[in-house]
Design a protein around this motif. Structure first.
Motif, PDB file in Angstrom:
ATOM      1  N   PRO A 279     -15.581  -8.291  -6.899  1.00 33.72           N
ATOM      2  CA  PRO A 279     -15.690  -6.883  -6.492  1.00 33.72           C
ATOM      3  C   PRO A 279     -14.330  -6.204  -6.494  1.00 33.72           C
ATOM      4  CG  PRO A 279     -15.895  -8.332  -4.585  1.00 33.72           C
ATOM      5  CD  PRO A 279     -15.909  -9.216  -5.802  1.00 33.72           C
ATOM      6  N   PRO A 281     -11.190  -4.224  -5.079  1.00 35.48           N
ATOM      7  CA  PRO A 281     -10.574  -4.241  -3.744  1.00 35.48           C
ATOM      8  C   PRO A 281     -10.714  -2.891  -3.056  1.00 35.48           C
ATOM      9  CG  PRO A 281      -8.901  -4.087  -5.453  1.00 35.48           C
ATOM     10  CD  PRO A 281     -10.195  -4.312  -6.156  1.00 35.48           C
ATOM     11  N   ASN A 282     -10.517  -2.901  -1.760  1.00 34.01           N
ATOM     12  CA  ASN A 282     -10.531  -1.670  -0.970  1.00 34.01           C
ATOM     13  C   ASN A 282      -9.251  -0.888  -1.267  1.00 34.01           C
ATOM     14  OD1 ASN A 282     -10.465   0.336   0.969  1.00 34.01           O
ATOM     15  ND2 ASN A 282     -11.204  -0.991   2.608  1.00 34.01           N
ATOM     16  N   PRO A 283      -9.355   0.371  -1.725  1.00 31.62           N
ATOM     17  CA  PRO A 283      -8.134   1.143  -2.031  1.00 31.62           C
ATOM     18  C   PRO A 283      -7.171   1.236  -0.860  1.00 31.62           C
ATOM     19  CG  PRO A 283     -10.083   2.256  -2.879  1.00 31.62           C
ATOM     20  CD  PRO A 283     -10.576   1.119  -2.045  1.00 31.62           C
ATOM     21  N   ALA A 284      -7.695   1.183   0.362  1.00 31.66           N
ATOM     22  CA  ALA A 284      -6.829   1.292   1.538  1.00 31.66           C
ATOM     23  C   ALA A 284      -5.880   0.108   1.661  1.00 31.66           C
ATOM     24  CB  ALA A 284      -7.681   1.408   2.803  1.00 31.66           C
ATOM     25  N   ASP A 285      -6.208  -1.006   1.006  1.00 35.88           N
ATOM     26  CA  ASP A 285      -5.376  -2.204   1.083  1.00 35.88           C
ATOM     27  C   ASP A 285      -4.389  -2.304  -0.075  1.00 35.88           C
ATOM     28  OD1 ASP A 285      -6.875  -2.943   3.319  1.00 35.88           O
ATOM     29  OD2 ASP A 285      -8.329  -4.061   2.100  1.00 35.88           O
ATOM     30  N   ALA A 291      -4.322   2.083  -5.808  1.00 36.96           N
ATOM     31  CA  ALA A 291      -5.398   2.790  -5.104  1.00 36.96           C
ATOM     32  C   ALA A 291      -5.891   3.977  -5.926  1.00 36.96           C
ATOM     33  CB  ALA A 291      -4.900   3.252  -3.738  1.00 36.96           C
ATOM     34  N   ILE A 294      -8.168   2.643  -8.685  1.00 35.67           N
ATOM     35  CA  ILE A 294      -9.497   2.288  -8.205  1.00 35.67           C
ATOM     36  C   ILE A 294     -10.360   3.543  -8.066  1.00 35.67           C
ATOM     37  CG2 ILE A 294     -10.808   1.341  -6.259  1.00 35.67           C
ATOM     38  CD1 ILE A 294      -9.465  -0.774  -7.974  1.00 35.67           C
ATOM     39  N   GLN A 295      -9.777   4.613  -7.558  1.00 31.01           N
ATOM     40  CA  GLN A 295     -10.536   5.861  -7.434  1.00 31.01           C
ATOM     41  C   GLN A 295     -10.941   6.392  -8.795  1.00 31.01           C
ATOM     42  OE1 GLN A 295     -11.708   7.430  -4.546  1.00 31.01           O
ATOM     43  NE2 GLN A 295     -12.882   8.417  -6.195  1.00 31.01           N
ATOM     44  N   HIS A 298     -13.858   4.343 -10.123  1.00 30.55           N
ATOM     45  CA  HIS A 298     -15.098   4.771  -9.476  1.00 30.55           C
ATOM     46  C   HIS A 298     -15.611   6.061 -10.110  1.00 30.55           C
ATOM     47  CE1 HIS A 298     -15.645   1.811  -6.356  1.00 30.55           C
ATOM     48  NE2 HIS A 298     -14.412   1.956  -5.907  1.00 30.55           N
TER      49      HIS A 298
END
Length: 388
Positions: A279, A281-285, A291, A294-295, A298
């Protein structure tokens, strides 16, 4: 690293350049962009001029609405509209049948068949397997398109196999491409190479996933400009002995996308390929550049699912032409996908072309799964060719 843009017919491409040496173009998978190669780009840039790009229509590469290339996306939208009309007919049938869902199962199945037969006036017949809960689950939907016929009863539709992206006429050698998406990306890559590769020098290309399909097409049409192509897990399911089954799977994913959205379609796709992709990763990390990527990915997902999933997976490589260029082709797959769908097209094509299959660390996205090991192996392959 520097970034720039290149005007091509119908679009303006965004690209990034690192390092010095022979040009190495990295082609991302469907819906990806230049930044997906950040984990390996700097390692490769110690020996190569590494070029990465956002494919047309994605992220920072903009389609020009008034240019000829805009007709590509328009044709893709038209194809989606025609499919949506068929989906609308299915949904209407499902809704009507759900109202009558208290009837015995055999009466419900008969009613569904009768309703579906009446839907052919819209140009297609949709036959769906019965689902619990009013067809709302993510089980398989089988799609059968009934041909339109003229007054004599002869079909006026082109056979489905003539519409496979990348399929070639055996006598004319011309690509039968439904919407030109792969051809457009191929020519974009070629123009970028022509712009950045010094005269008299060859270029290197690595493509991952959908980018590997574009890389194969680039080698087919422009071999004279290429020293080496590494195609890592091209998802050209059309080469497989069970191609019809895989096409039905992709049609199911696309139907889920149109009826239930990107999340349901994406989940079904990941399940169907064996759950071998990690999956996001969380952009916040993540640091800001990652980040932001990743956006963008999406944001690209809907466009990819709507316009690229089916052409890329339906691509049938021109094996006779590729067979004349096997000295500059490496077919590769991830060690972790062995036995799963993403691994199979590269293995099958390698067998057809009498080439060894090169396995890389990680899975379908090995350059993010195991970037250090992946970059080292890729660099060794590239450097070995460079000194020949």
């Amino acid at each position: 690293m520097r970034s720039d843009t290149l005007k091509v017919p119908g679009a303006t491409l965004y690209y990034e350049v690192r390092g010095n040496g022979p040009v190495l173009l990295l082609l991302p998978g469907s819906g990806g962009d230049a930044a997906v190669f950040d984990p390996i780009a700097d390692t490769l840039a110690a020996h190569f001029t590494v070029v990465t790009l956002d494919p047309r229509g994605y992220s920072r590469s903009i389609i020009d609405s008034e240019e000829p290339g805009h007709r590509l996306m328009a044709a893709q939208r038209d194809n989606a509209v025609r499919f949506d009309e068929q989906v609308d007919g299915l949904i209407a049938t499902q809704r009507h049948d759900t109202v009558r869902s208290t009837e015995p199962d055999d009466e419900l199945i008969t009613a569904q068949r009768d309703d579906t037969d009446r839907s052919t006036g819209r140009g297609g017949r949709l036959i769906a397997t019965r689902r619990d809960n009013g067809f709302r689950s993510a089980e398989q939907v089988n799609l059968v398109i009934a041909p339109r016929r003229d007054d004599t009863g002869q079909s006026t539709d082109r056979p489905a196999d003539e519409l496979n992206v990348g399929r070639r006429d055996a006598t004319a050698g011309s690509a039968q491409q439904d919407d030109g998406l792969i051809a457009a990306q191929r020519e974009d890559a070629y123009r970028l190479l022509e712009t950045l590769t010094p005269a008299g020098e060859d270029a290197y290309v690595f493509g991952g996933s959908g980018g590997a399909v574009v890389a194969l097409d680039l080698l087919t049409y422009h071999p004279e400009r290429l020293r080496l192509v590494v195609a890592h897990e091209p998802p050209c399911f059309a080469v497989l002995p069970d191609a019809a089954e895989q096409k039905a799977f992709i049609d199911e994913v696309y139907l889920l996308f149109r009826t239930e959205g990107i999340a349901a379609a994406g989940a079904r796709f990941l399940q169907g390929i064996g759950g071998t992709m990690k999956p996001m990763p969380n952009p916040a990390d993540l640091p800001p550049r990652a980040a932001e990527m990743i956006q963008r990915l999406h944001d690209n997902a809907d466009l990819m699912m709507a316009h690229e999933l089916r052409p890329i997976t339906s691509y049938l490589p021109d094996e006779p032409t590729l067979a004349t260029h096997t000295d500059r082709l490496i077919l590769a797959a991830g060690k972790e996908t062995r036995g799963h769908l993403p691994h199979r097209p590269a293995a099958t094509l390698a067998e057809h072309l009498n080439l060894p299959l090169t396995e890389f660390p990680g899975g379908h996205s090995g350059f993010t799964d195991a970037p250090t090991e992946f970059a080292t192996q890729l660099l060794n392959l590239l450097l070995a060719t460079r000194v020949q």
